[in-house]
Design an enzyme around this catalytic site. Structure first.
Site, mmCIF file in Angstrom:
data_model
loop_
_atom_site.group_PDB
_atom_site.id
_atom_site.type_symbol
_atom_site.label_atom_id
_atom_site.label_comp_id
_atom_site.label_asym_id
_atom_site.label_seq_id
_atom_site.Cartn_x
_atom_site.Cartn_y
_atom_site.Cartn_z
ATOM 1 N N ASP A 70 0.609 -1.232 -0.159
ATOM 2 C CA ASP A 70 0.031 -0.276 -0.377
ATOM 3 C C ASP A 70 0.902 0.717 0.452
ATOM 4 O OD1 ASP A 70 -1.793 2.290 0.936
ATOM 5 O OD2 ASP A 70 -3.006 1.224 2.385
ATOM 6 N N SER A 151 -1.924 14.159 -14.157
ATOM 7 C CA SER A 151 -2.917 14.130 -14.763
ATOM 8 C C SER A 151 -3.171 15.426 -15.603
ATOM 9 C CB SER A 151 -4.322 13.942 -13.399
ATOM 10 O OG SER A 151 -5.747 14.225 -15.075
ATOM 11 N N TYR A 164 -10.397 15.092 -7.061
ATOM 12 C CA TYR A 164 -9.205 14.423 -7.934
ATOM 13 C C TYR A 164 -8.031 15.817 -8.414
ATOM 14 C CZ TYR A 164 -6.627 11.576 -11.505
ATOM 15 O OH TYR A 164 -6.493 11.177 -12.435
ATOM 16 N N LYS A 168 -3.755 15.795 -8.206
ATOM 17 C CA LYS A 168 -2.969 15.787 -9.000
ATOM 18 C C LYS A 168 -2.373 17.571 -9.280
ATOM 19 C CE LYS A 168 -3.248 11.695 -10.011
ATOM 20 N NZ LYS A 168 -1.850 11.043 -10.132
#
Length: 261
Positions: A70, A151, A164, A168
């Site tokens: 992880d 991203s 999200y 990024k």
């Protein structure tokens, strides 16, 4: 006089190098692993979904080694580093590819638990990566390389995926800051910023709307008219970890078909 390309048939520019790729069992990560292997690198994959990597034979020098881990657990990073040293004797490259996404939705509807998960995996994972690996690079006097998979959302956030995009954006800022902080030790940091990719995450980008209309609407925002393929990301990573990119650090390389323009 004809000059032969250094990238002729059989050329393996990463021969003797060792790479650690997180989230390397599927999607972008799997393509990155395959690309690095094809260029001669030894590869260790850390993935939380170890069962999805069971197809690996691990019985030849061209197979990666898989460990379950992880990225948001510091001890798993320590274990991954030790595994790389035990198996290969060194570590040169870290590709922080593992990441999570939430379903496209209004920002105020995202749950607190999901918000925490996004930042824990997408940002905290890179924190533990550098905290664990940089001291090793310095002690071993290795000019290490980090590539963070970010991203286009980090620089071009849009409604529905605000949080999200925020993670990024943090990845991009951290990449640039780390690049400056550790440049004197010749440790390089770069990021790859794809647009929506042909992976298992695509339904989340589309808000689970799999209709042809939803896909066409998404494609209409990409000038090249197609989604990012895993090999597109793998090729960008391959360039950034090769000597051809030795003067590049702090770069957030957009691999987005022109979507960020």
């Amino acid at each position: 006089m004809t000059t032969q390309s250094t990238f002729g048939v059989g050329h393996q520019p990463l021969q003797g190098k060792v790479a650690l790729v997180t989230g390397g069992a599927t999607g972008f990560g799997k393509a990155i692993v395959e690309k690095l292997l094809s260029q001669g690198a030894n590869v260790l994959v850390m993935d939380i979904r170890y069962s999805s990597a069971e197809y690996a034979r691990n019985d030849s020098s061209t197979d990666p080694i898989y460990i379950q881990g992880d990225v948001s657990c510091e001890n798993d990073w320590k274990r991954a580093l030790q595994q790389a040293l035990t198996a290969f004797g060194r570590l040169d490259i870290v590709v922080n590819n593992a990441g999570v996404l939430h379903k496209a939705q209004p920002s105020i509807e995202l749950s607190g638990d999901e918000w925490e998960r996004l930042f824990r995996v997408n940002v905290k994972g890179i924190h533990y990566s550098t905290k664990t690996i940089i001291p090793y690079f310095i002690e071993a006097e290795i000019s290490g390389i980090f590539v963070n998979i970010s991203s286009i959302s980090g620089a071009r956030p849009r409604p529905g995926l605000v949080w999200y995009g925020a993670t990024k954006g943090a990845v991009n800022t951290a990449t640039k800051g780390l690049a400056v902080e550790w440049a004197k030790q010749n440790i390089r940091f770069n990021a790859v910023c794809p647009s929506v990719g042909e992976t298992a995450m695509m339904p989340l980008f589309l808000g689970h709307d799999s209709s042809p209309e939803a896909r066409e609407k998404m494609l209409s925002t990409i000038p090249l008219g197609r989604v990012c393929q895993p090999v597109d990301v793998a090729n960008a990573v391959s360039f950034l970890v090769n000597d051809d990119a030795s003067y590049m650090t702090g770069v957030c390389l957009e691999v987005d078909g022109g979507r960020g323009i």
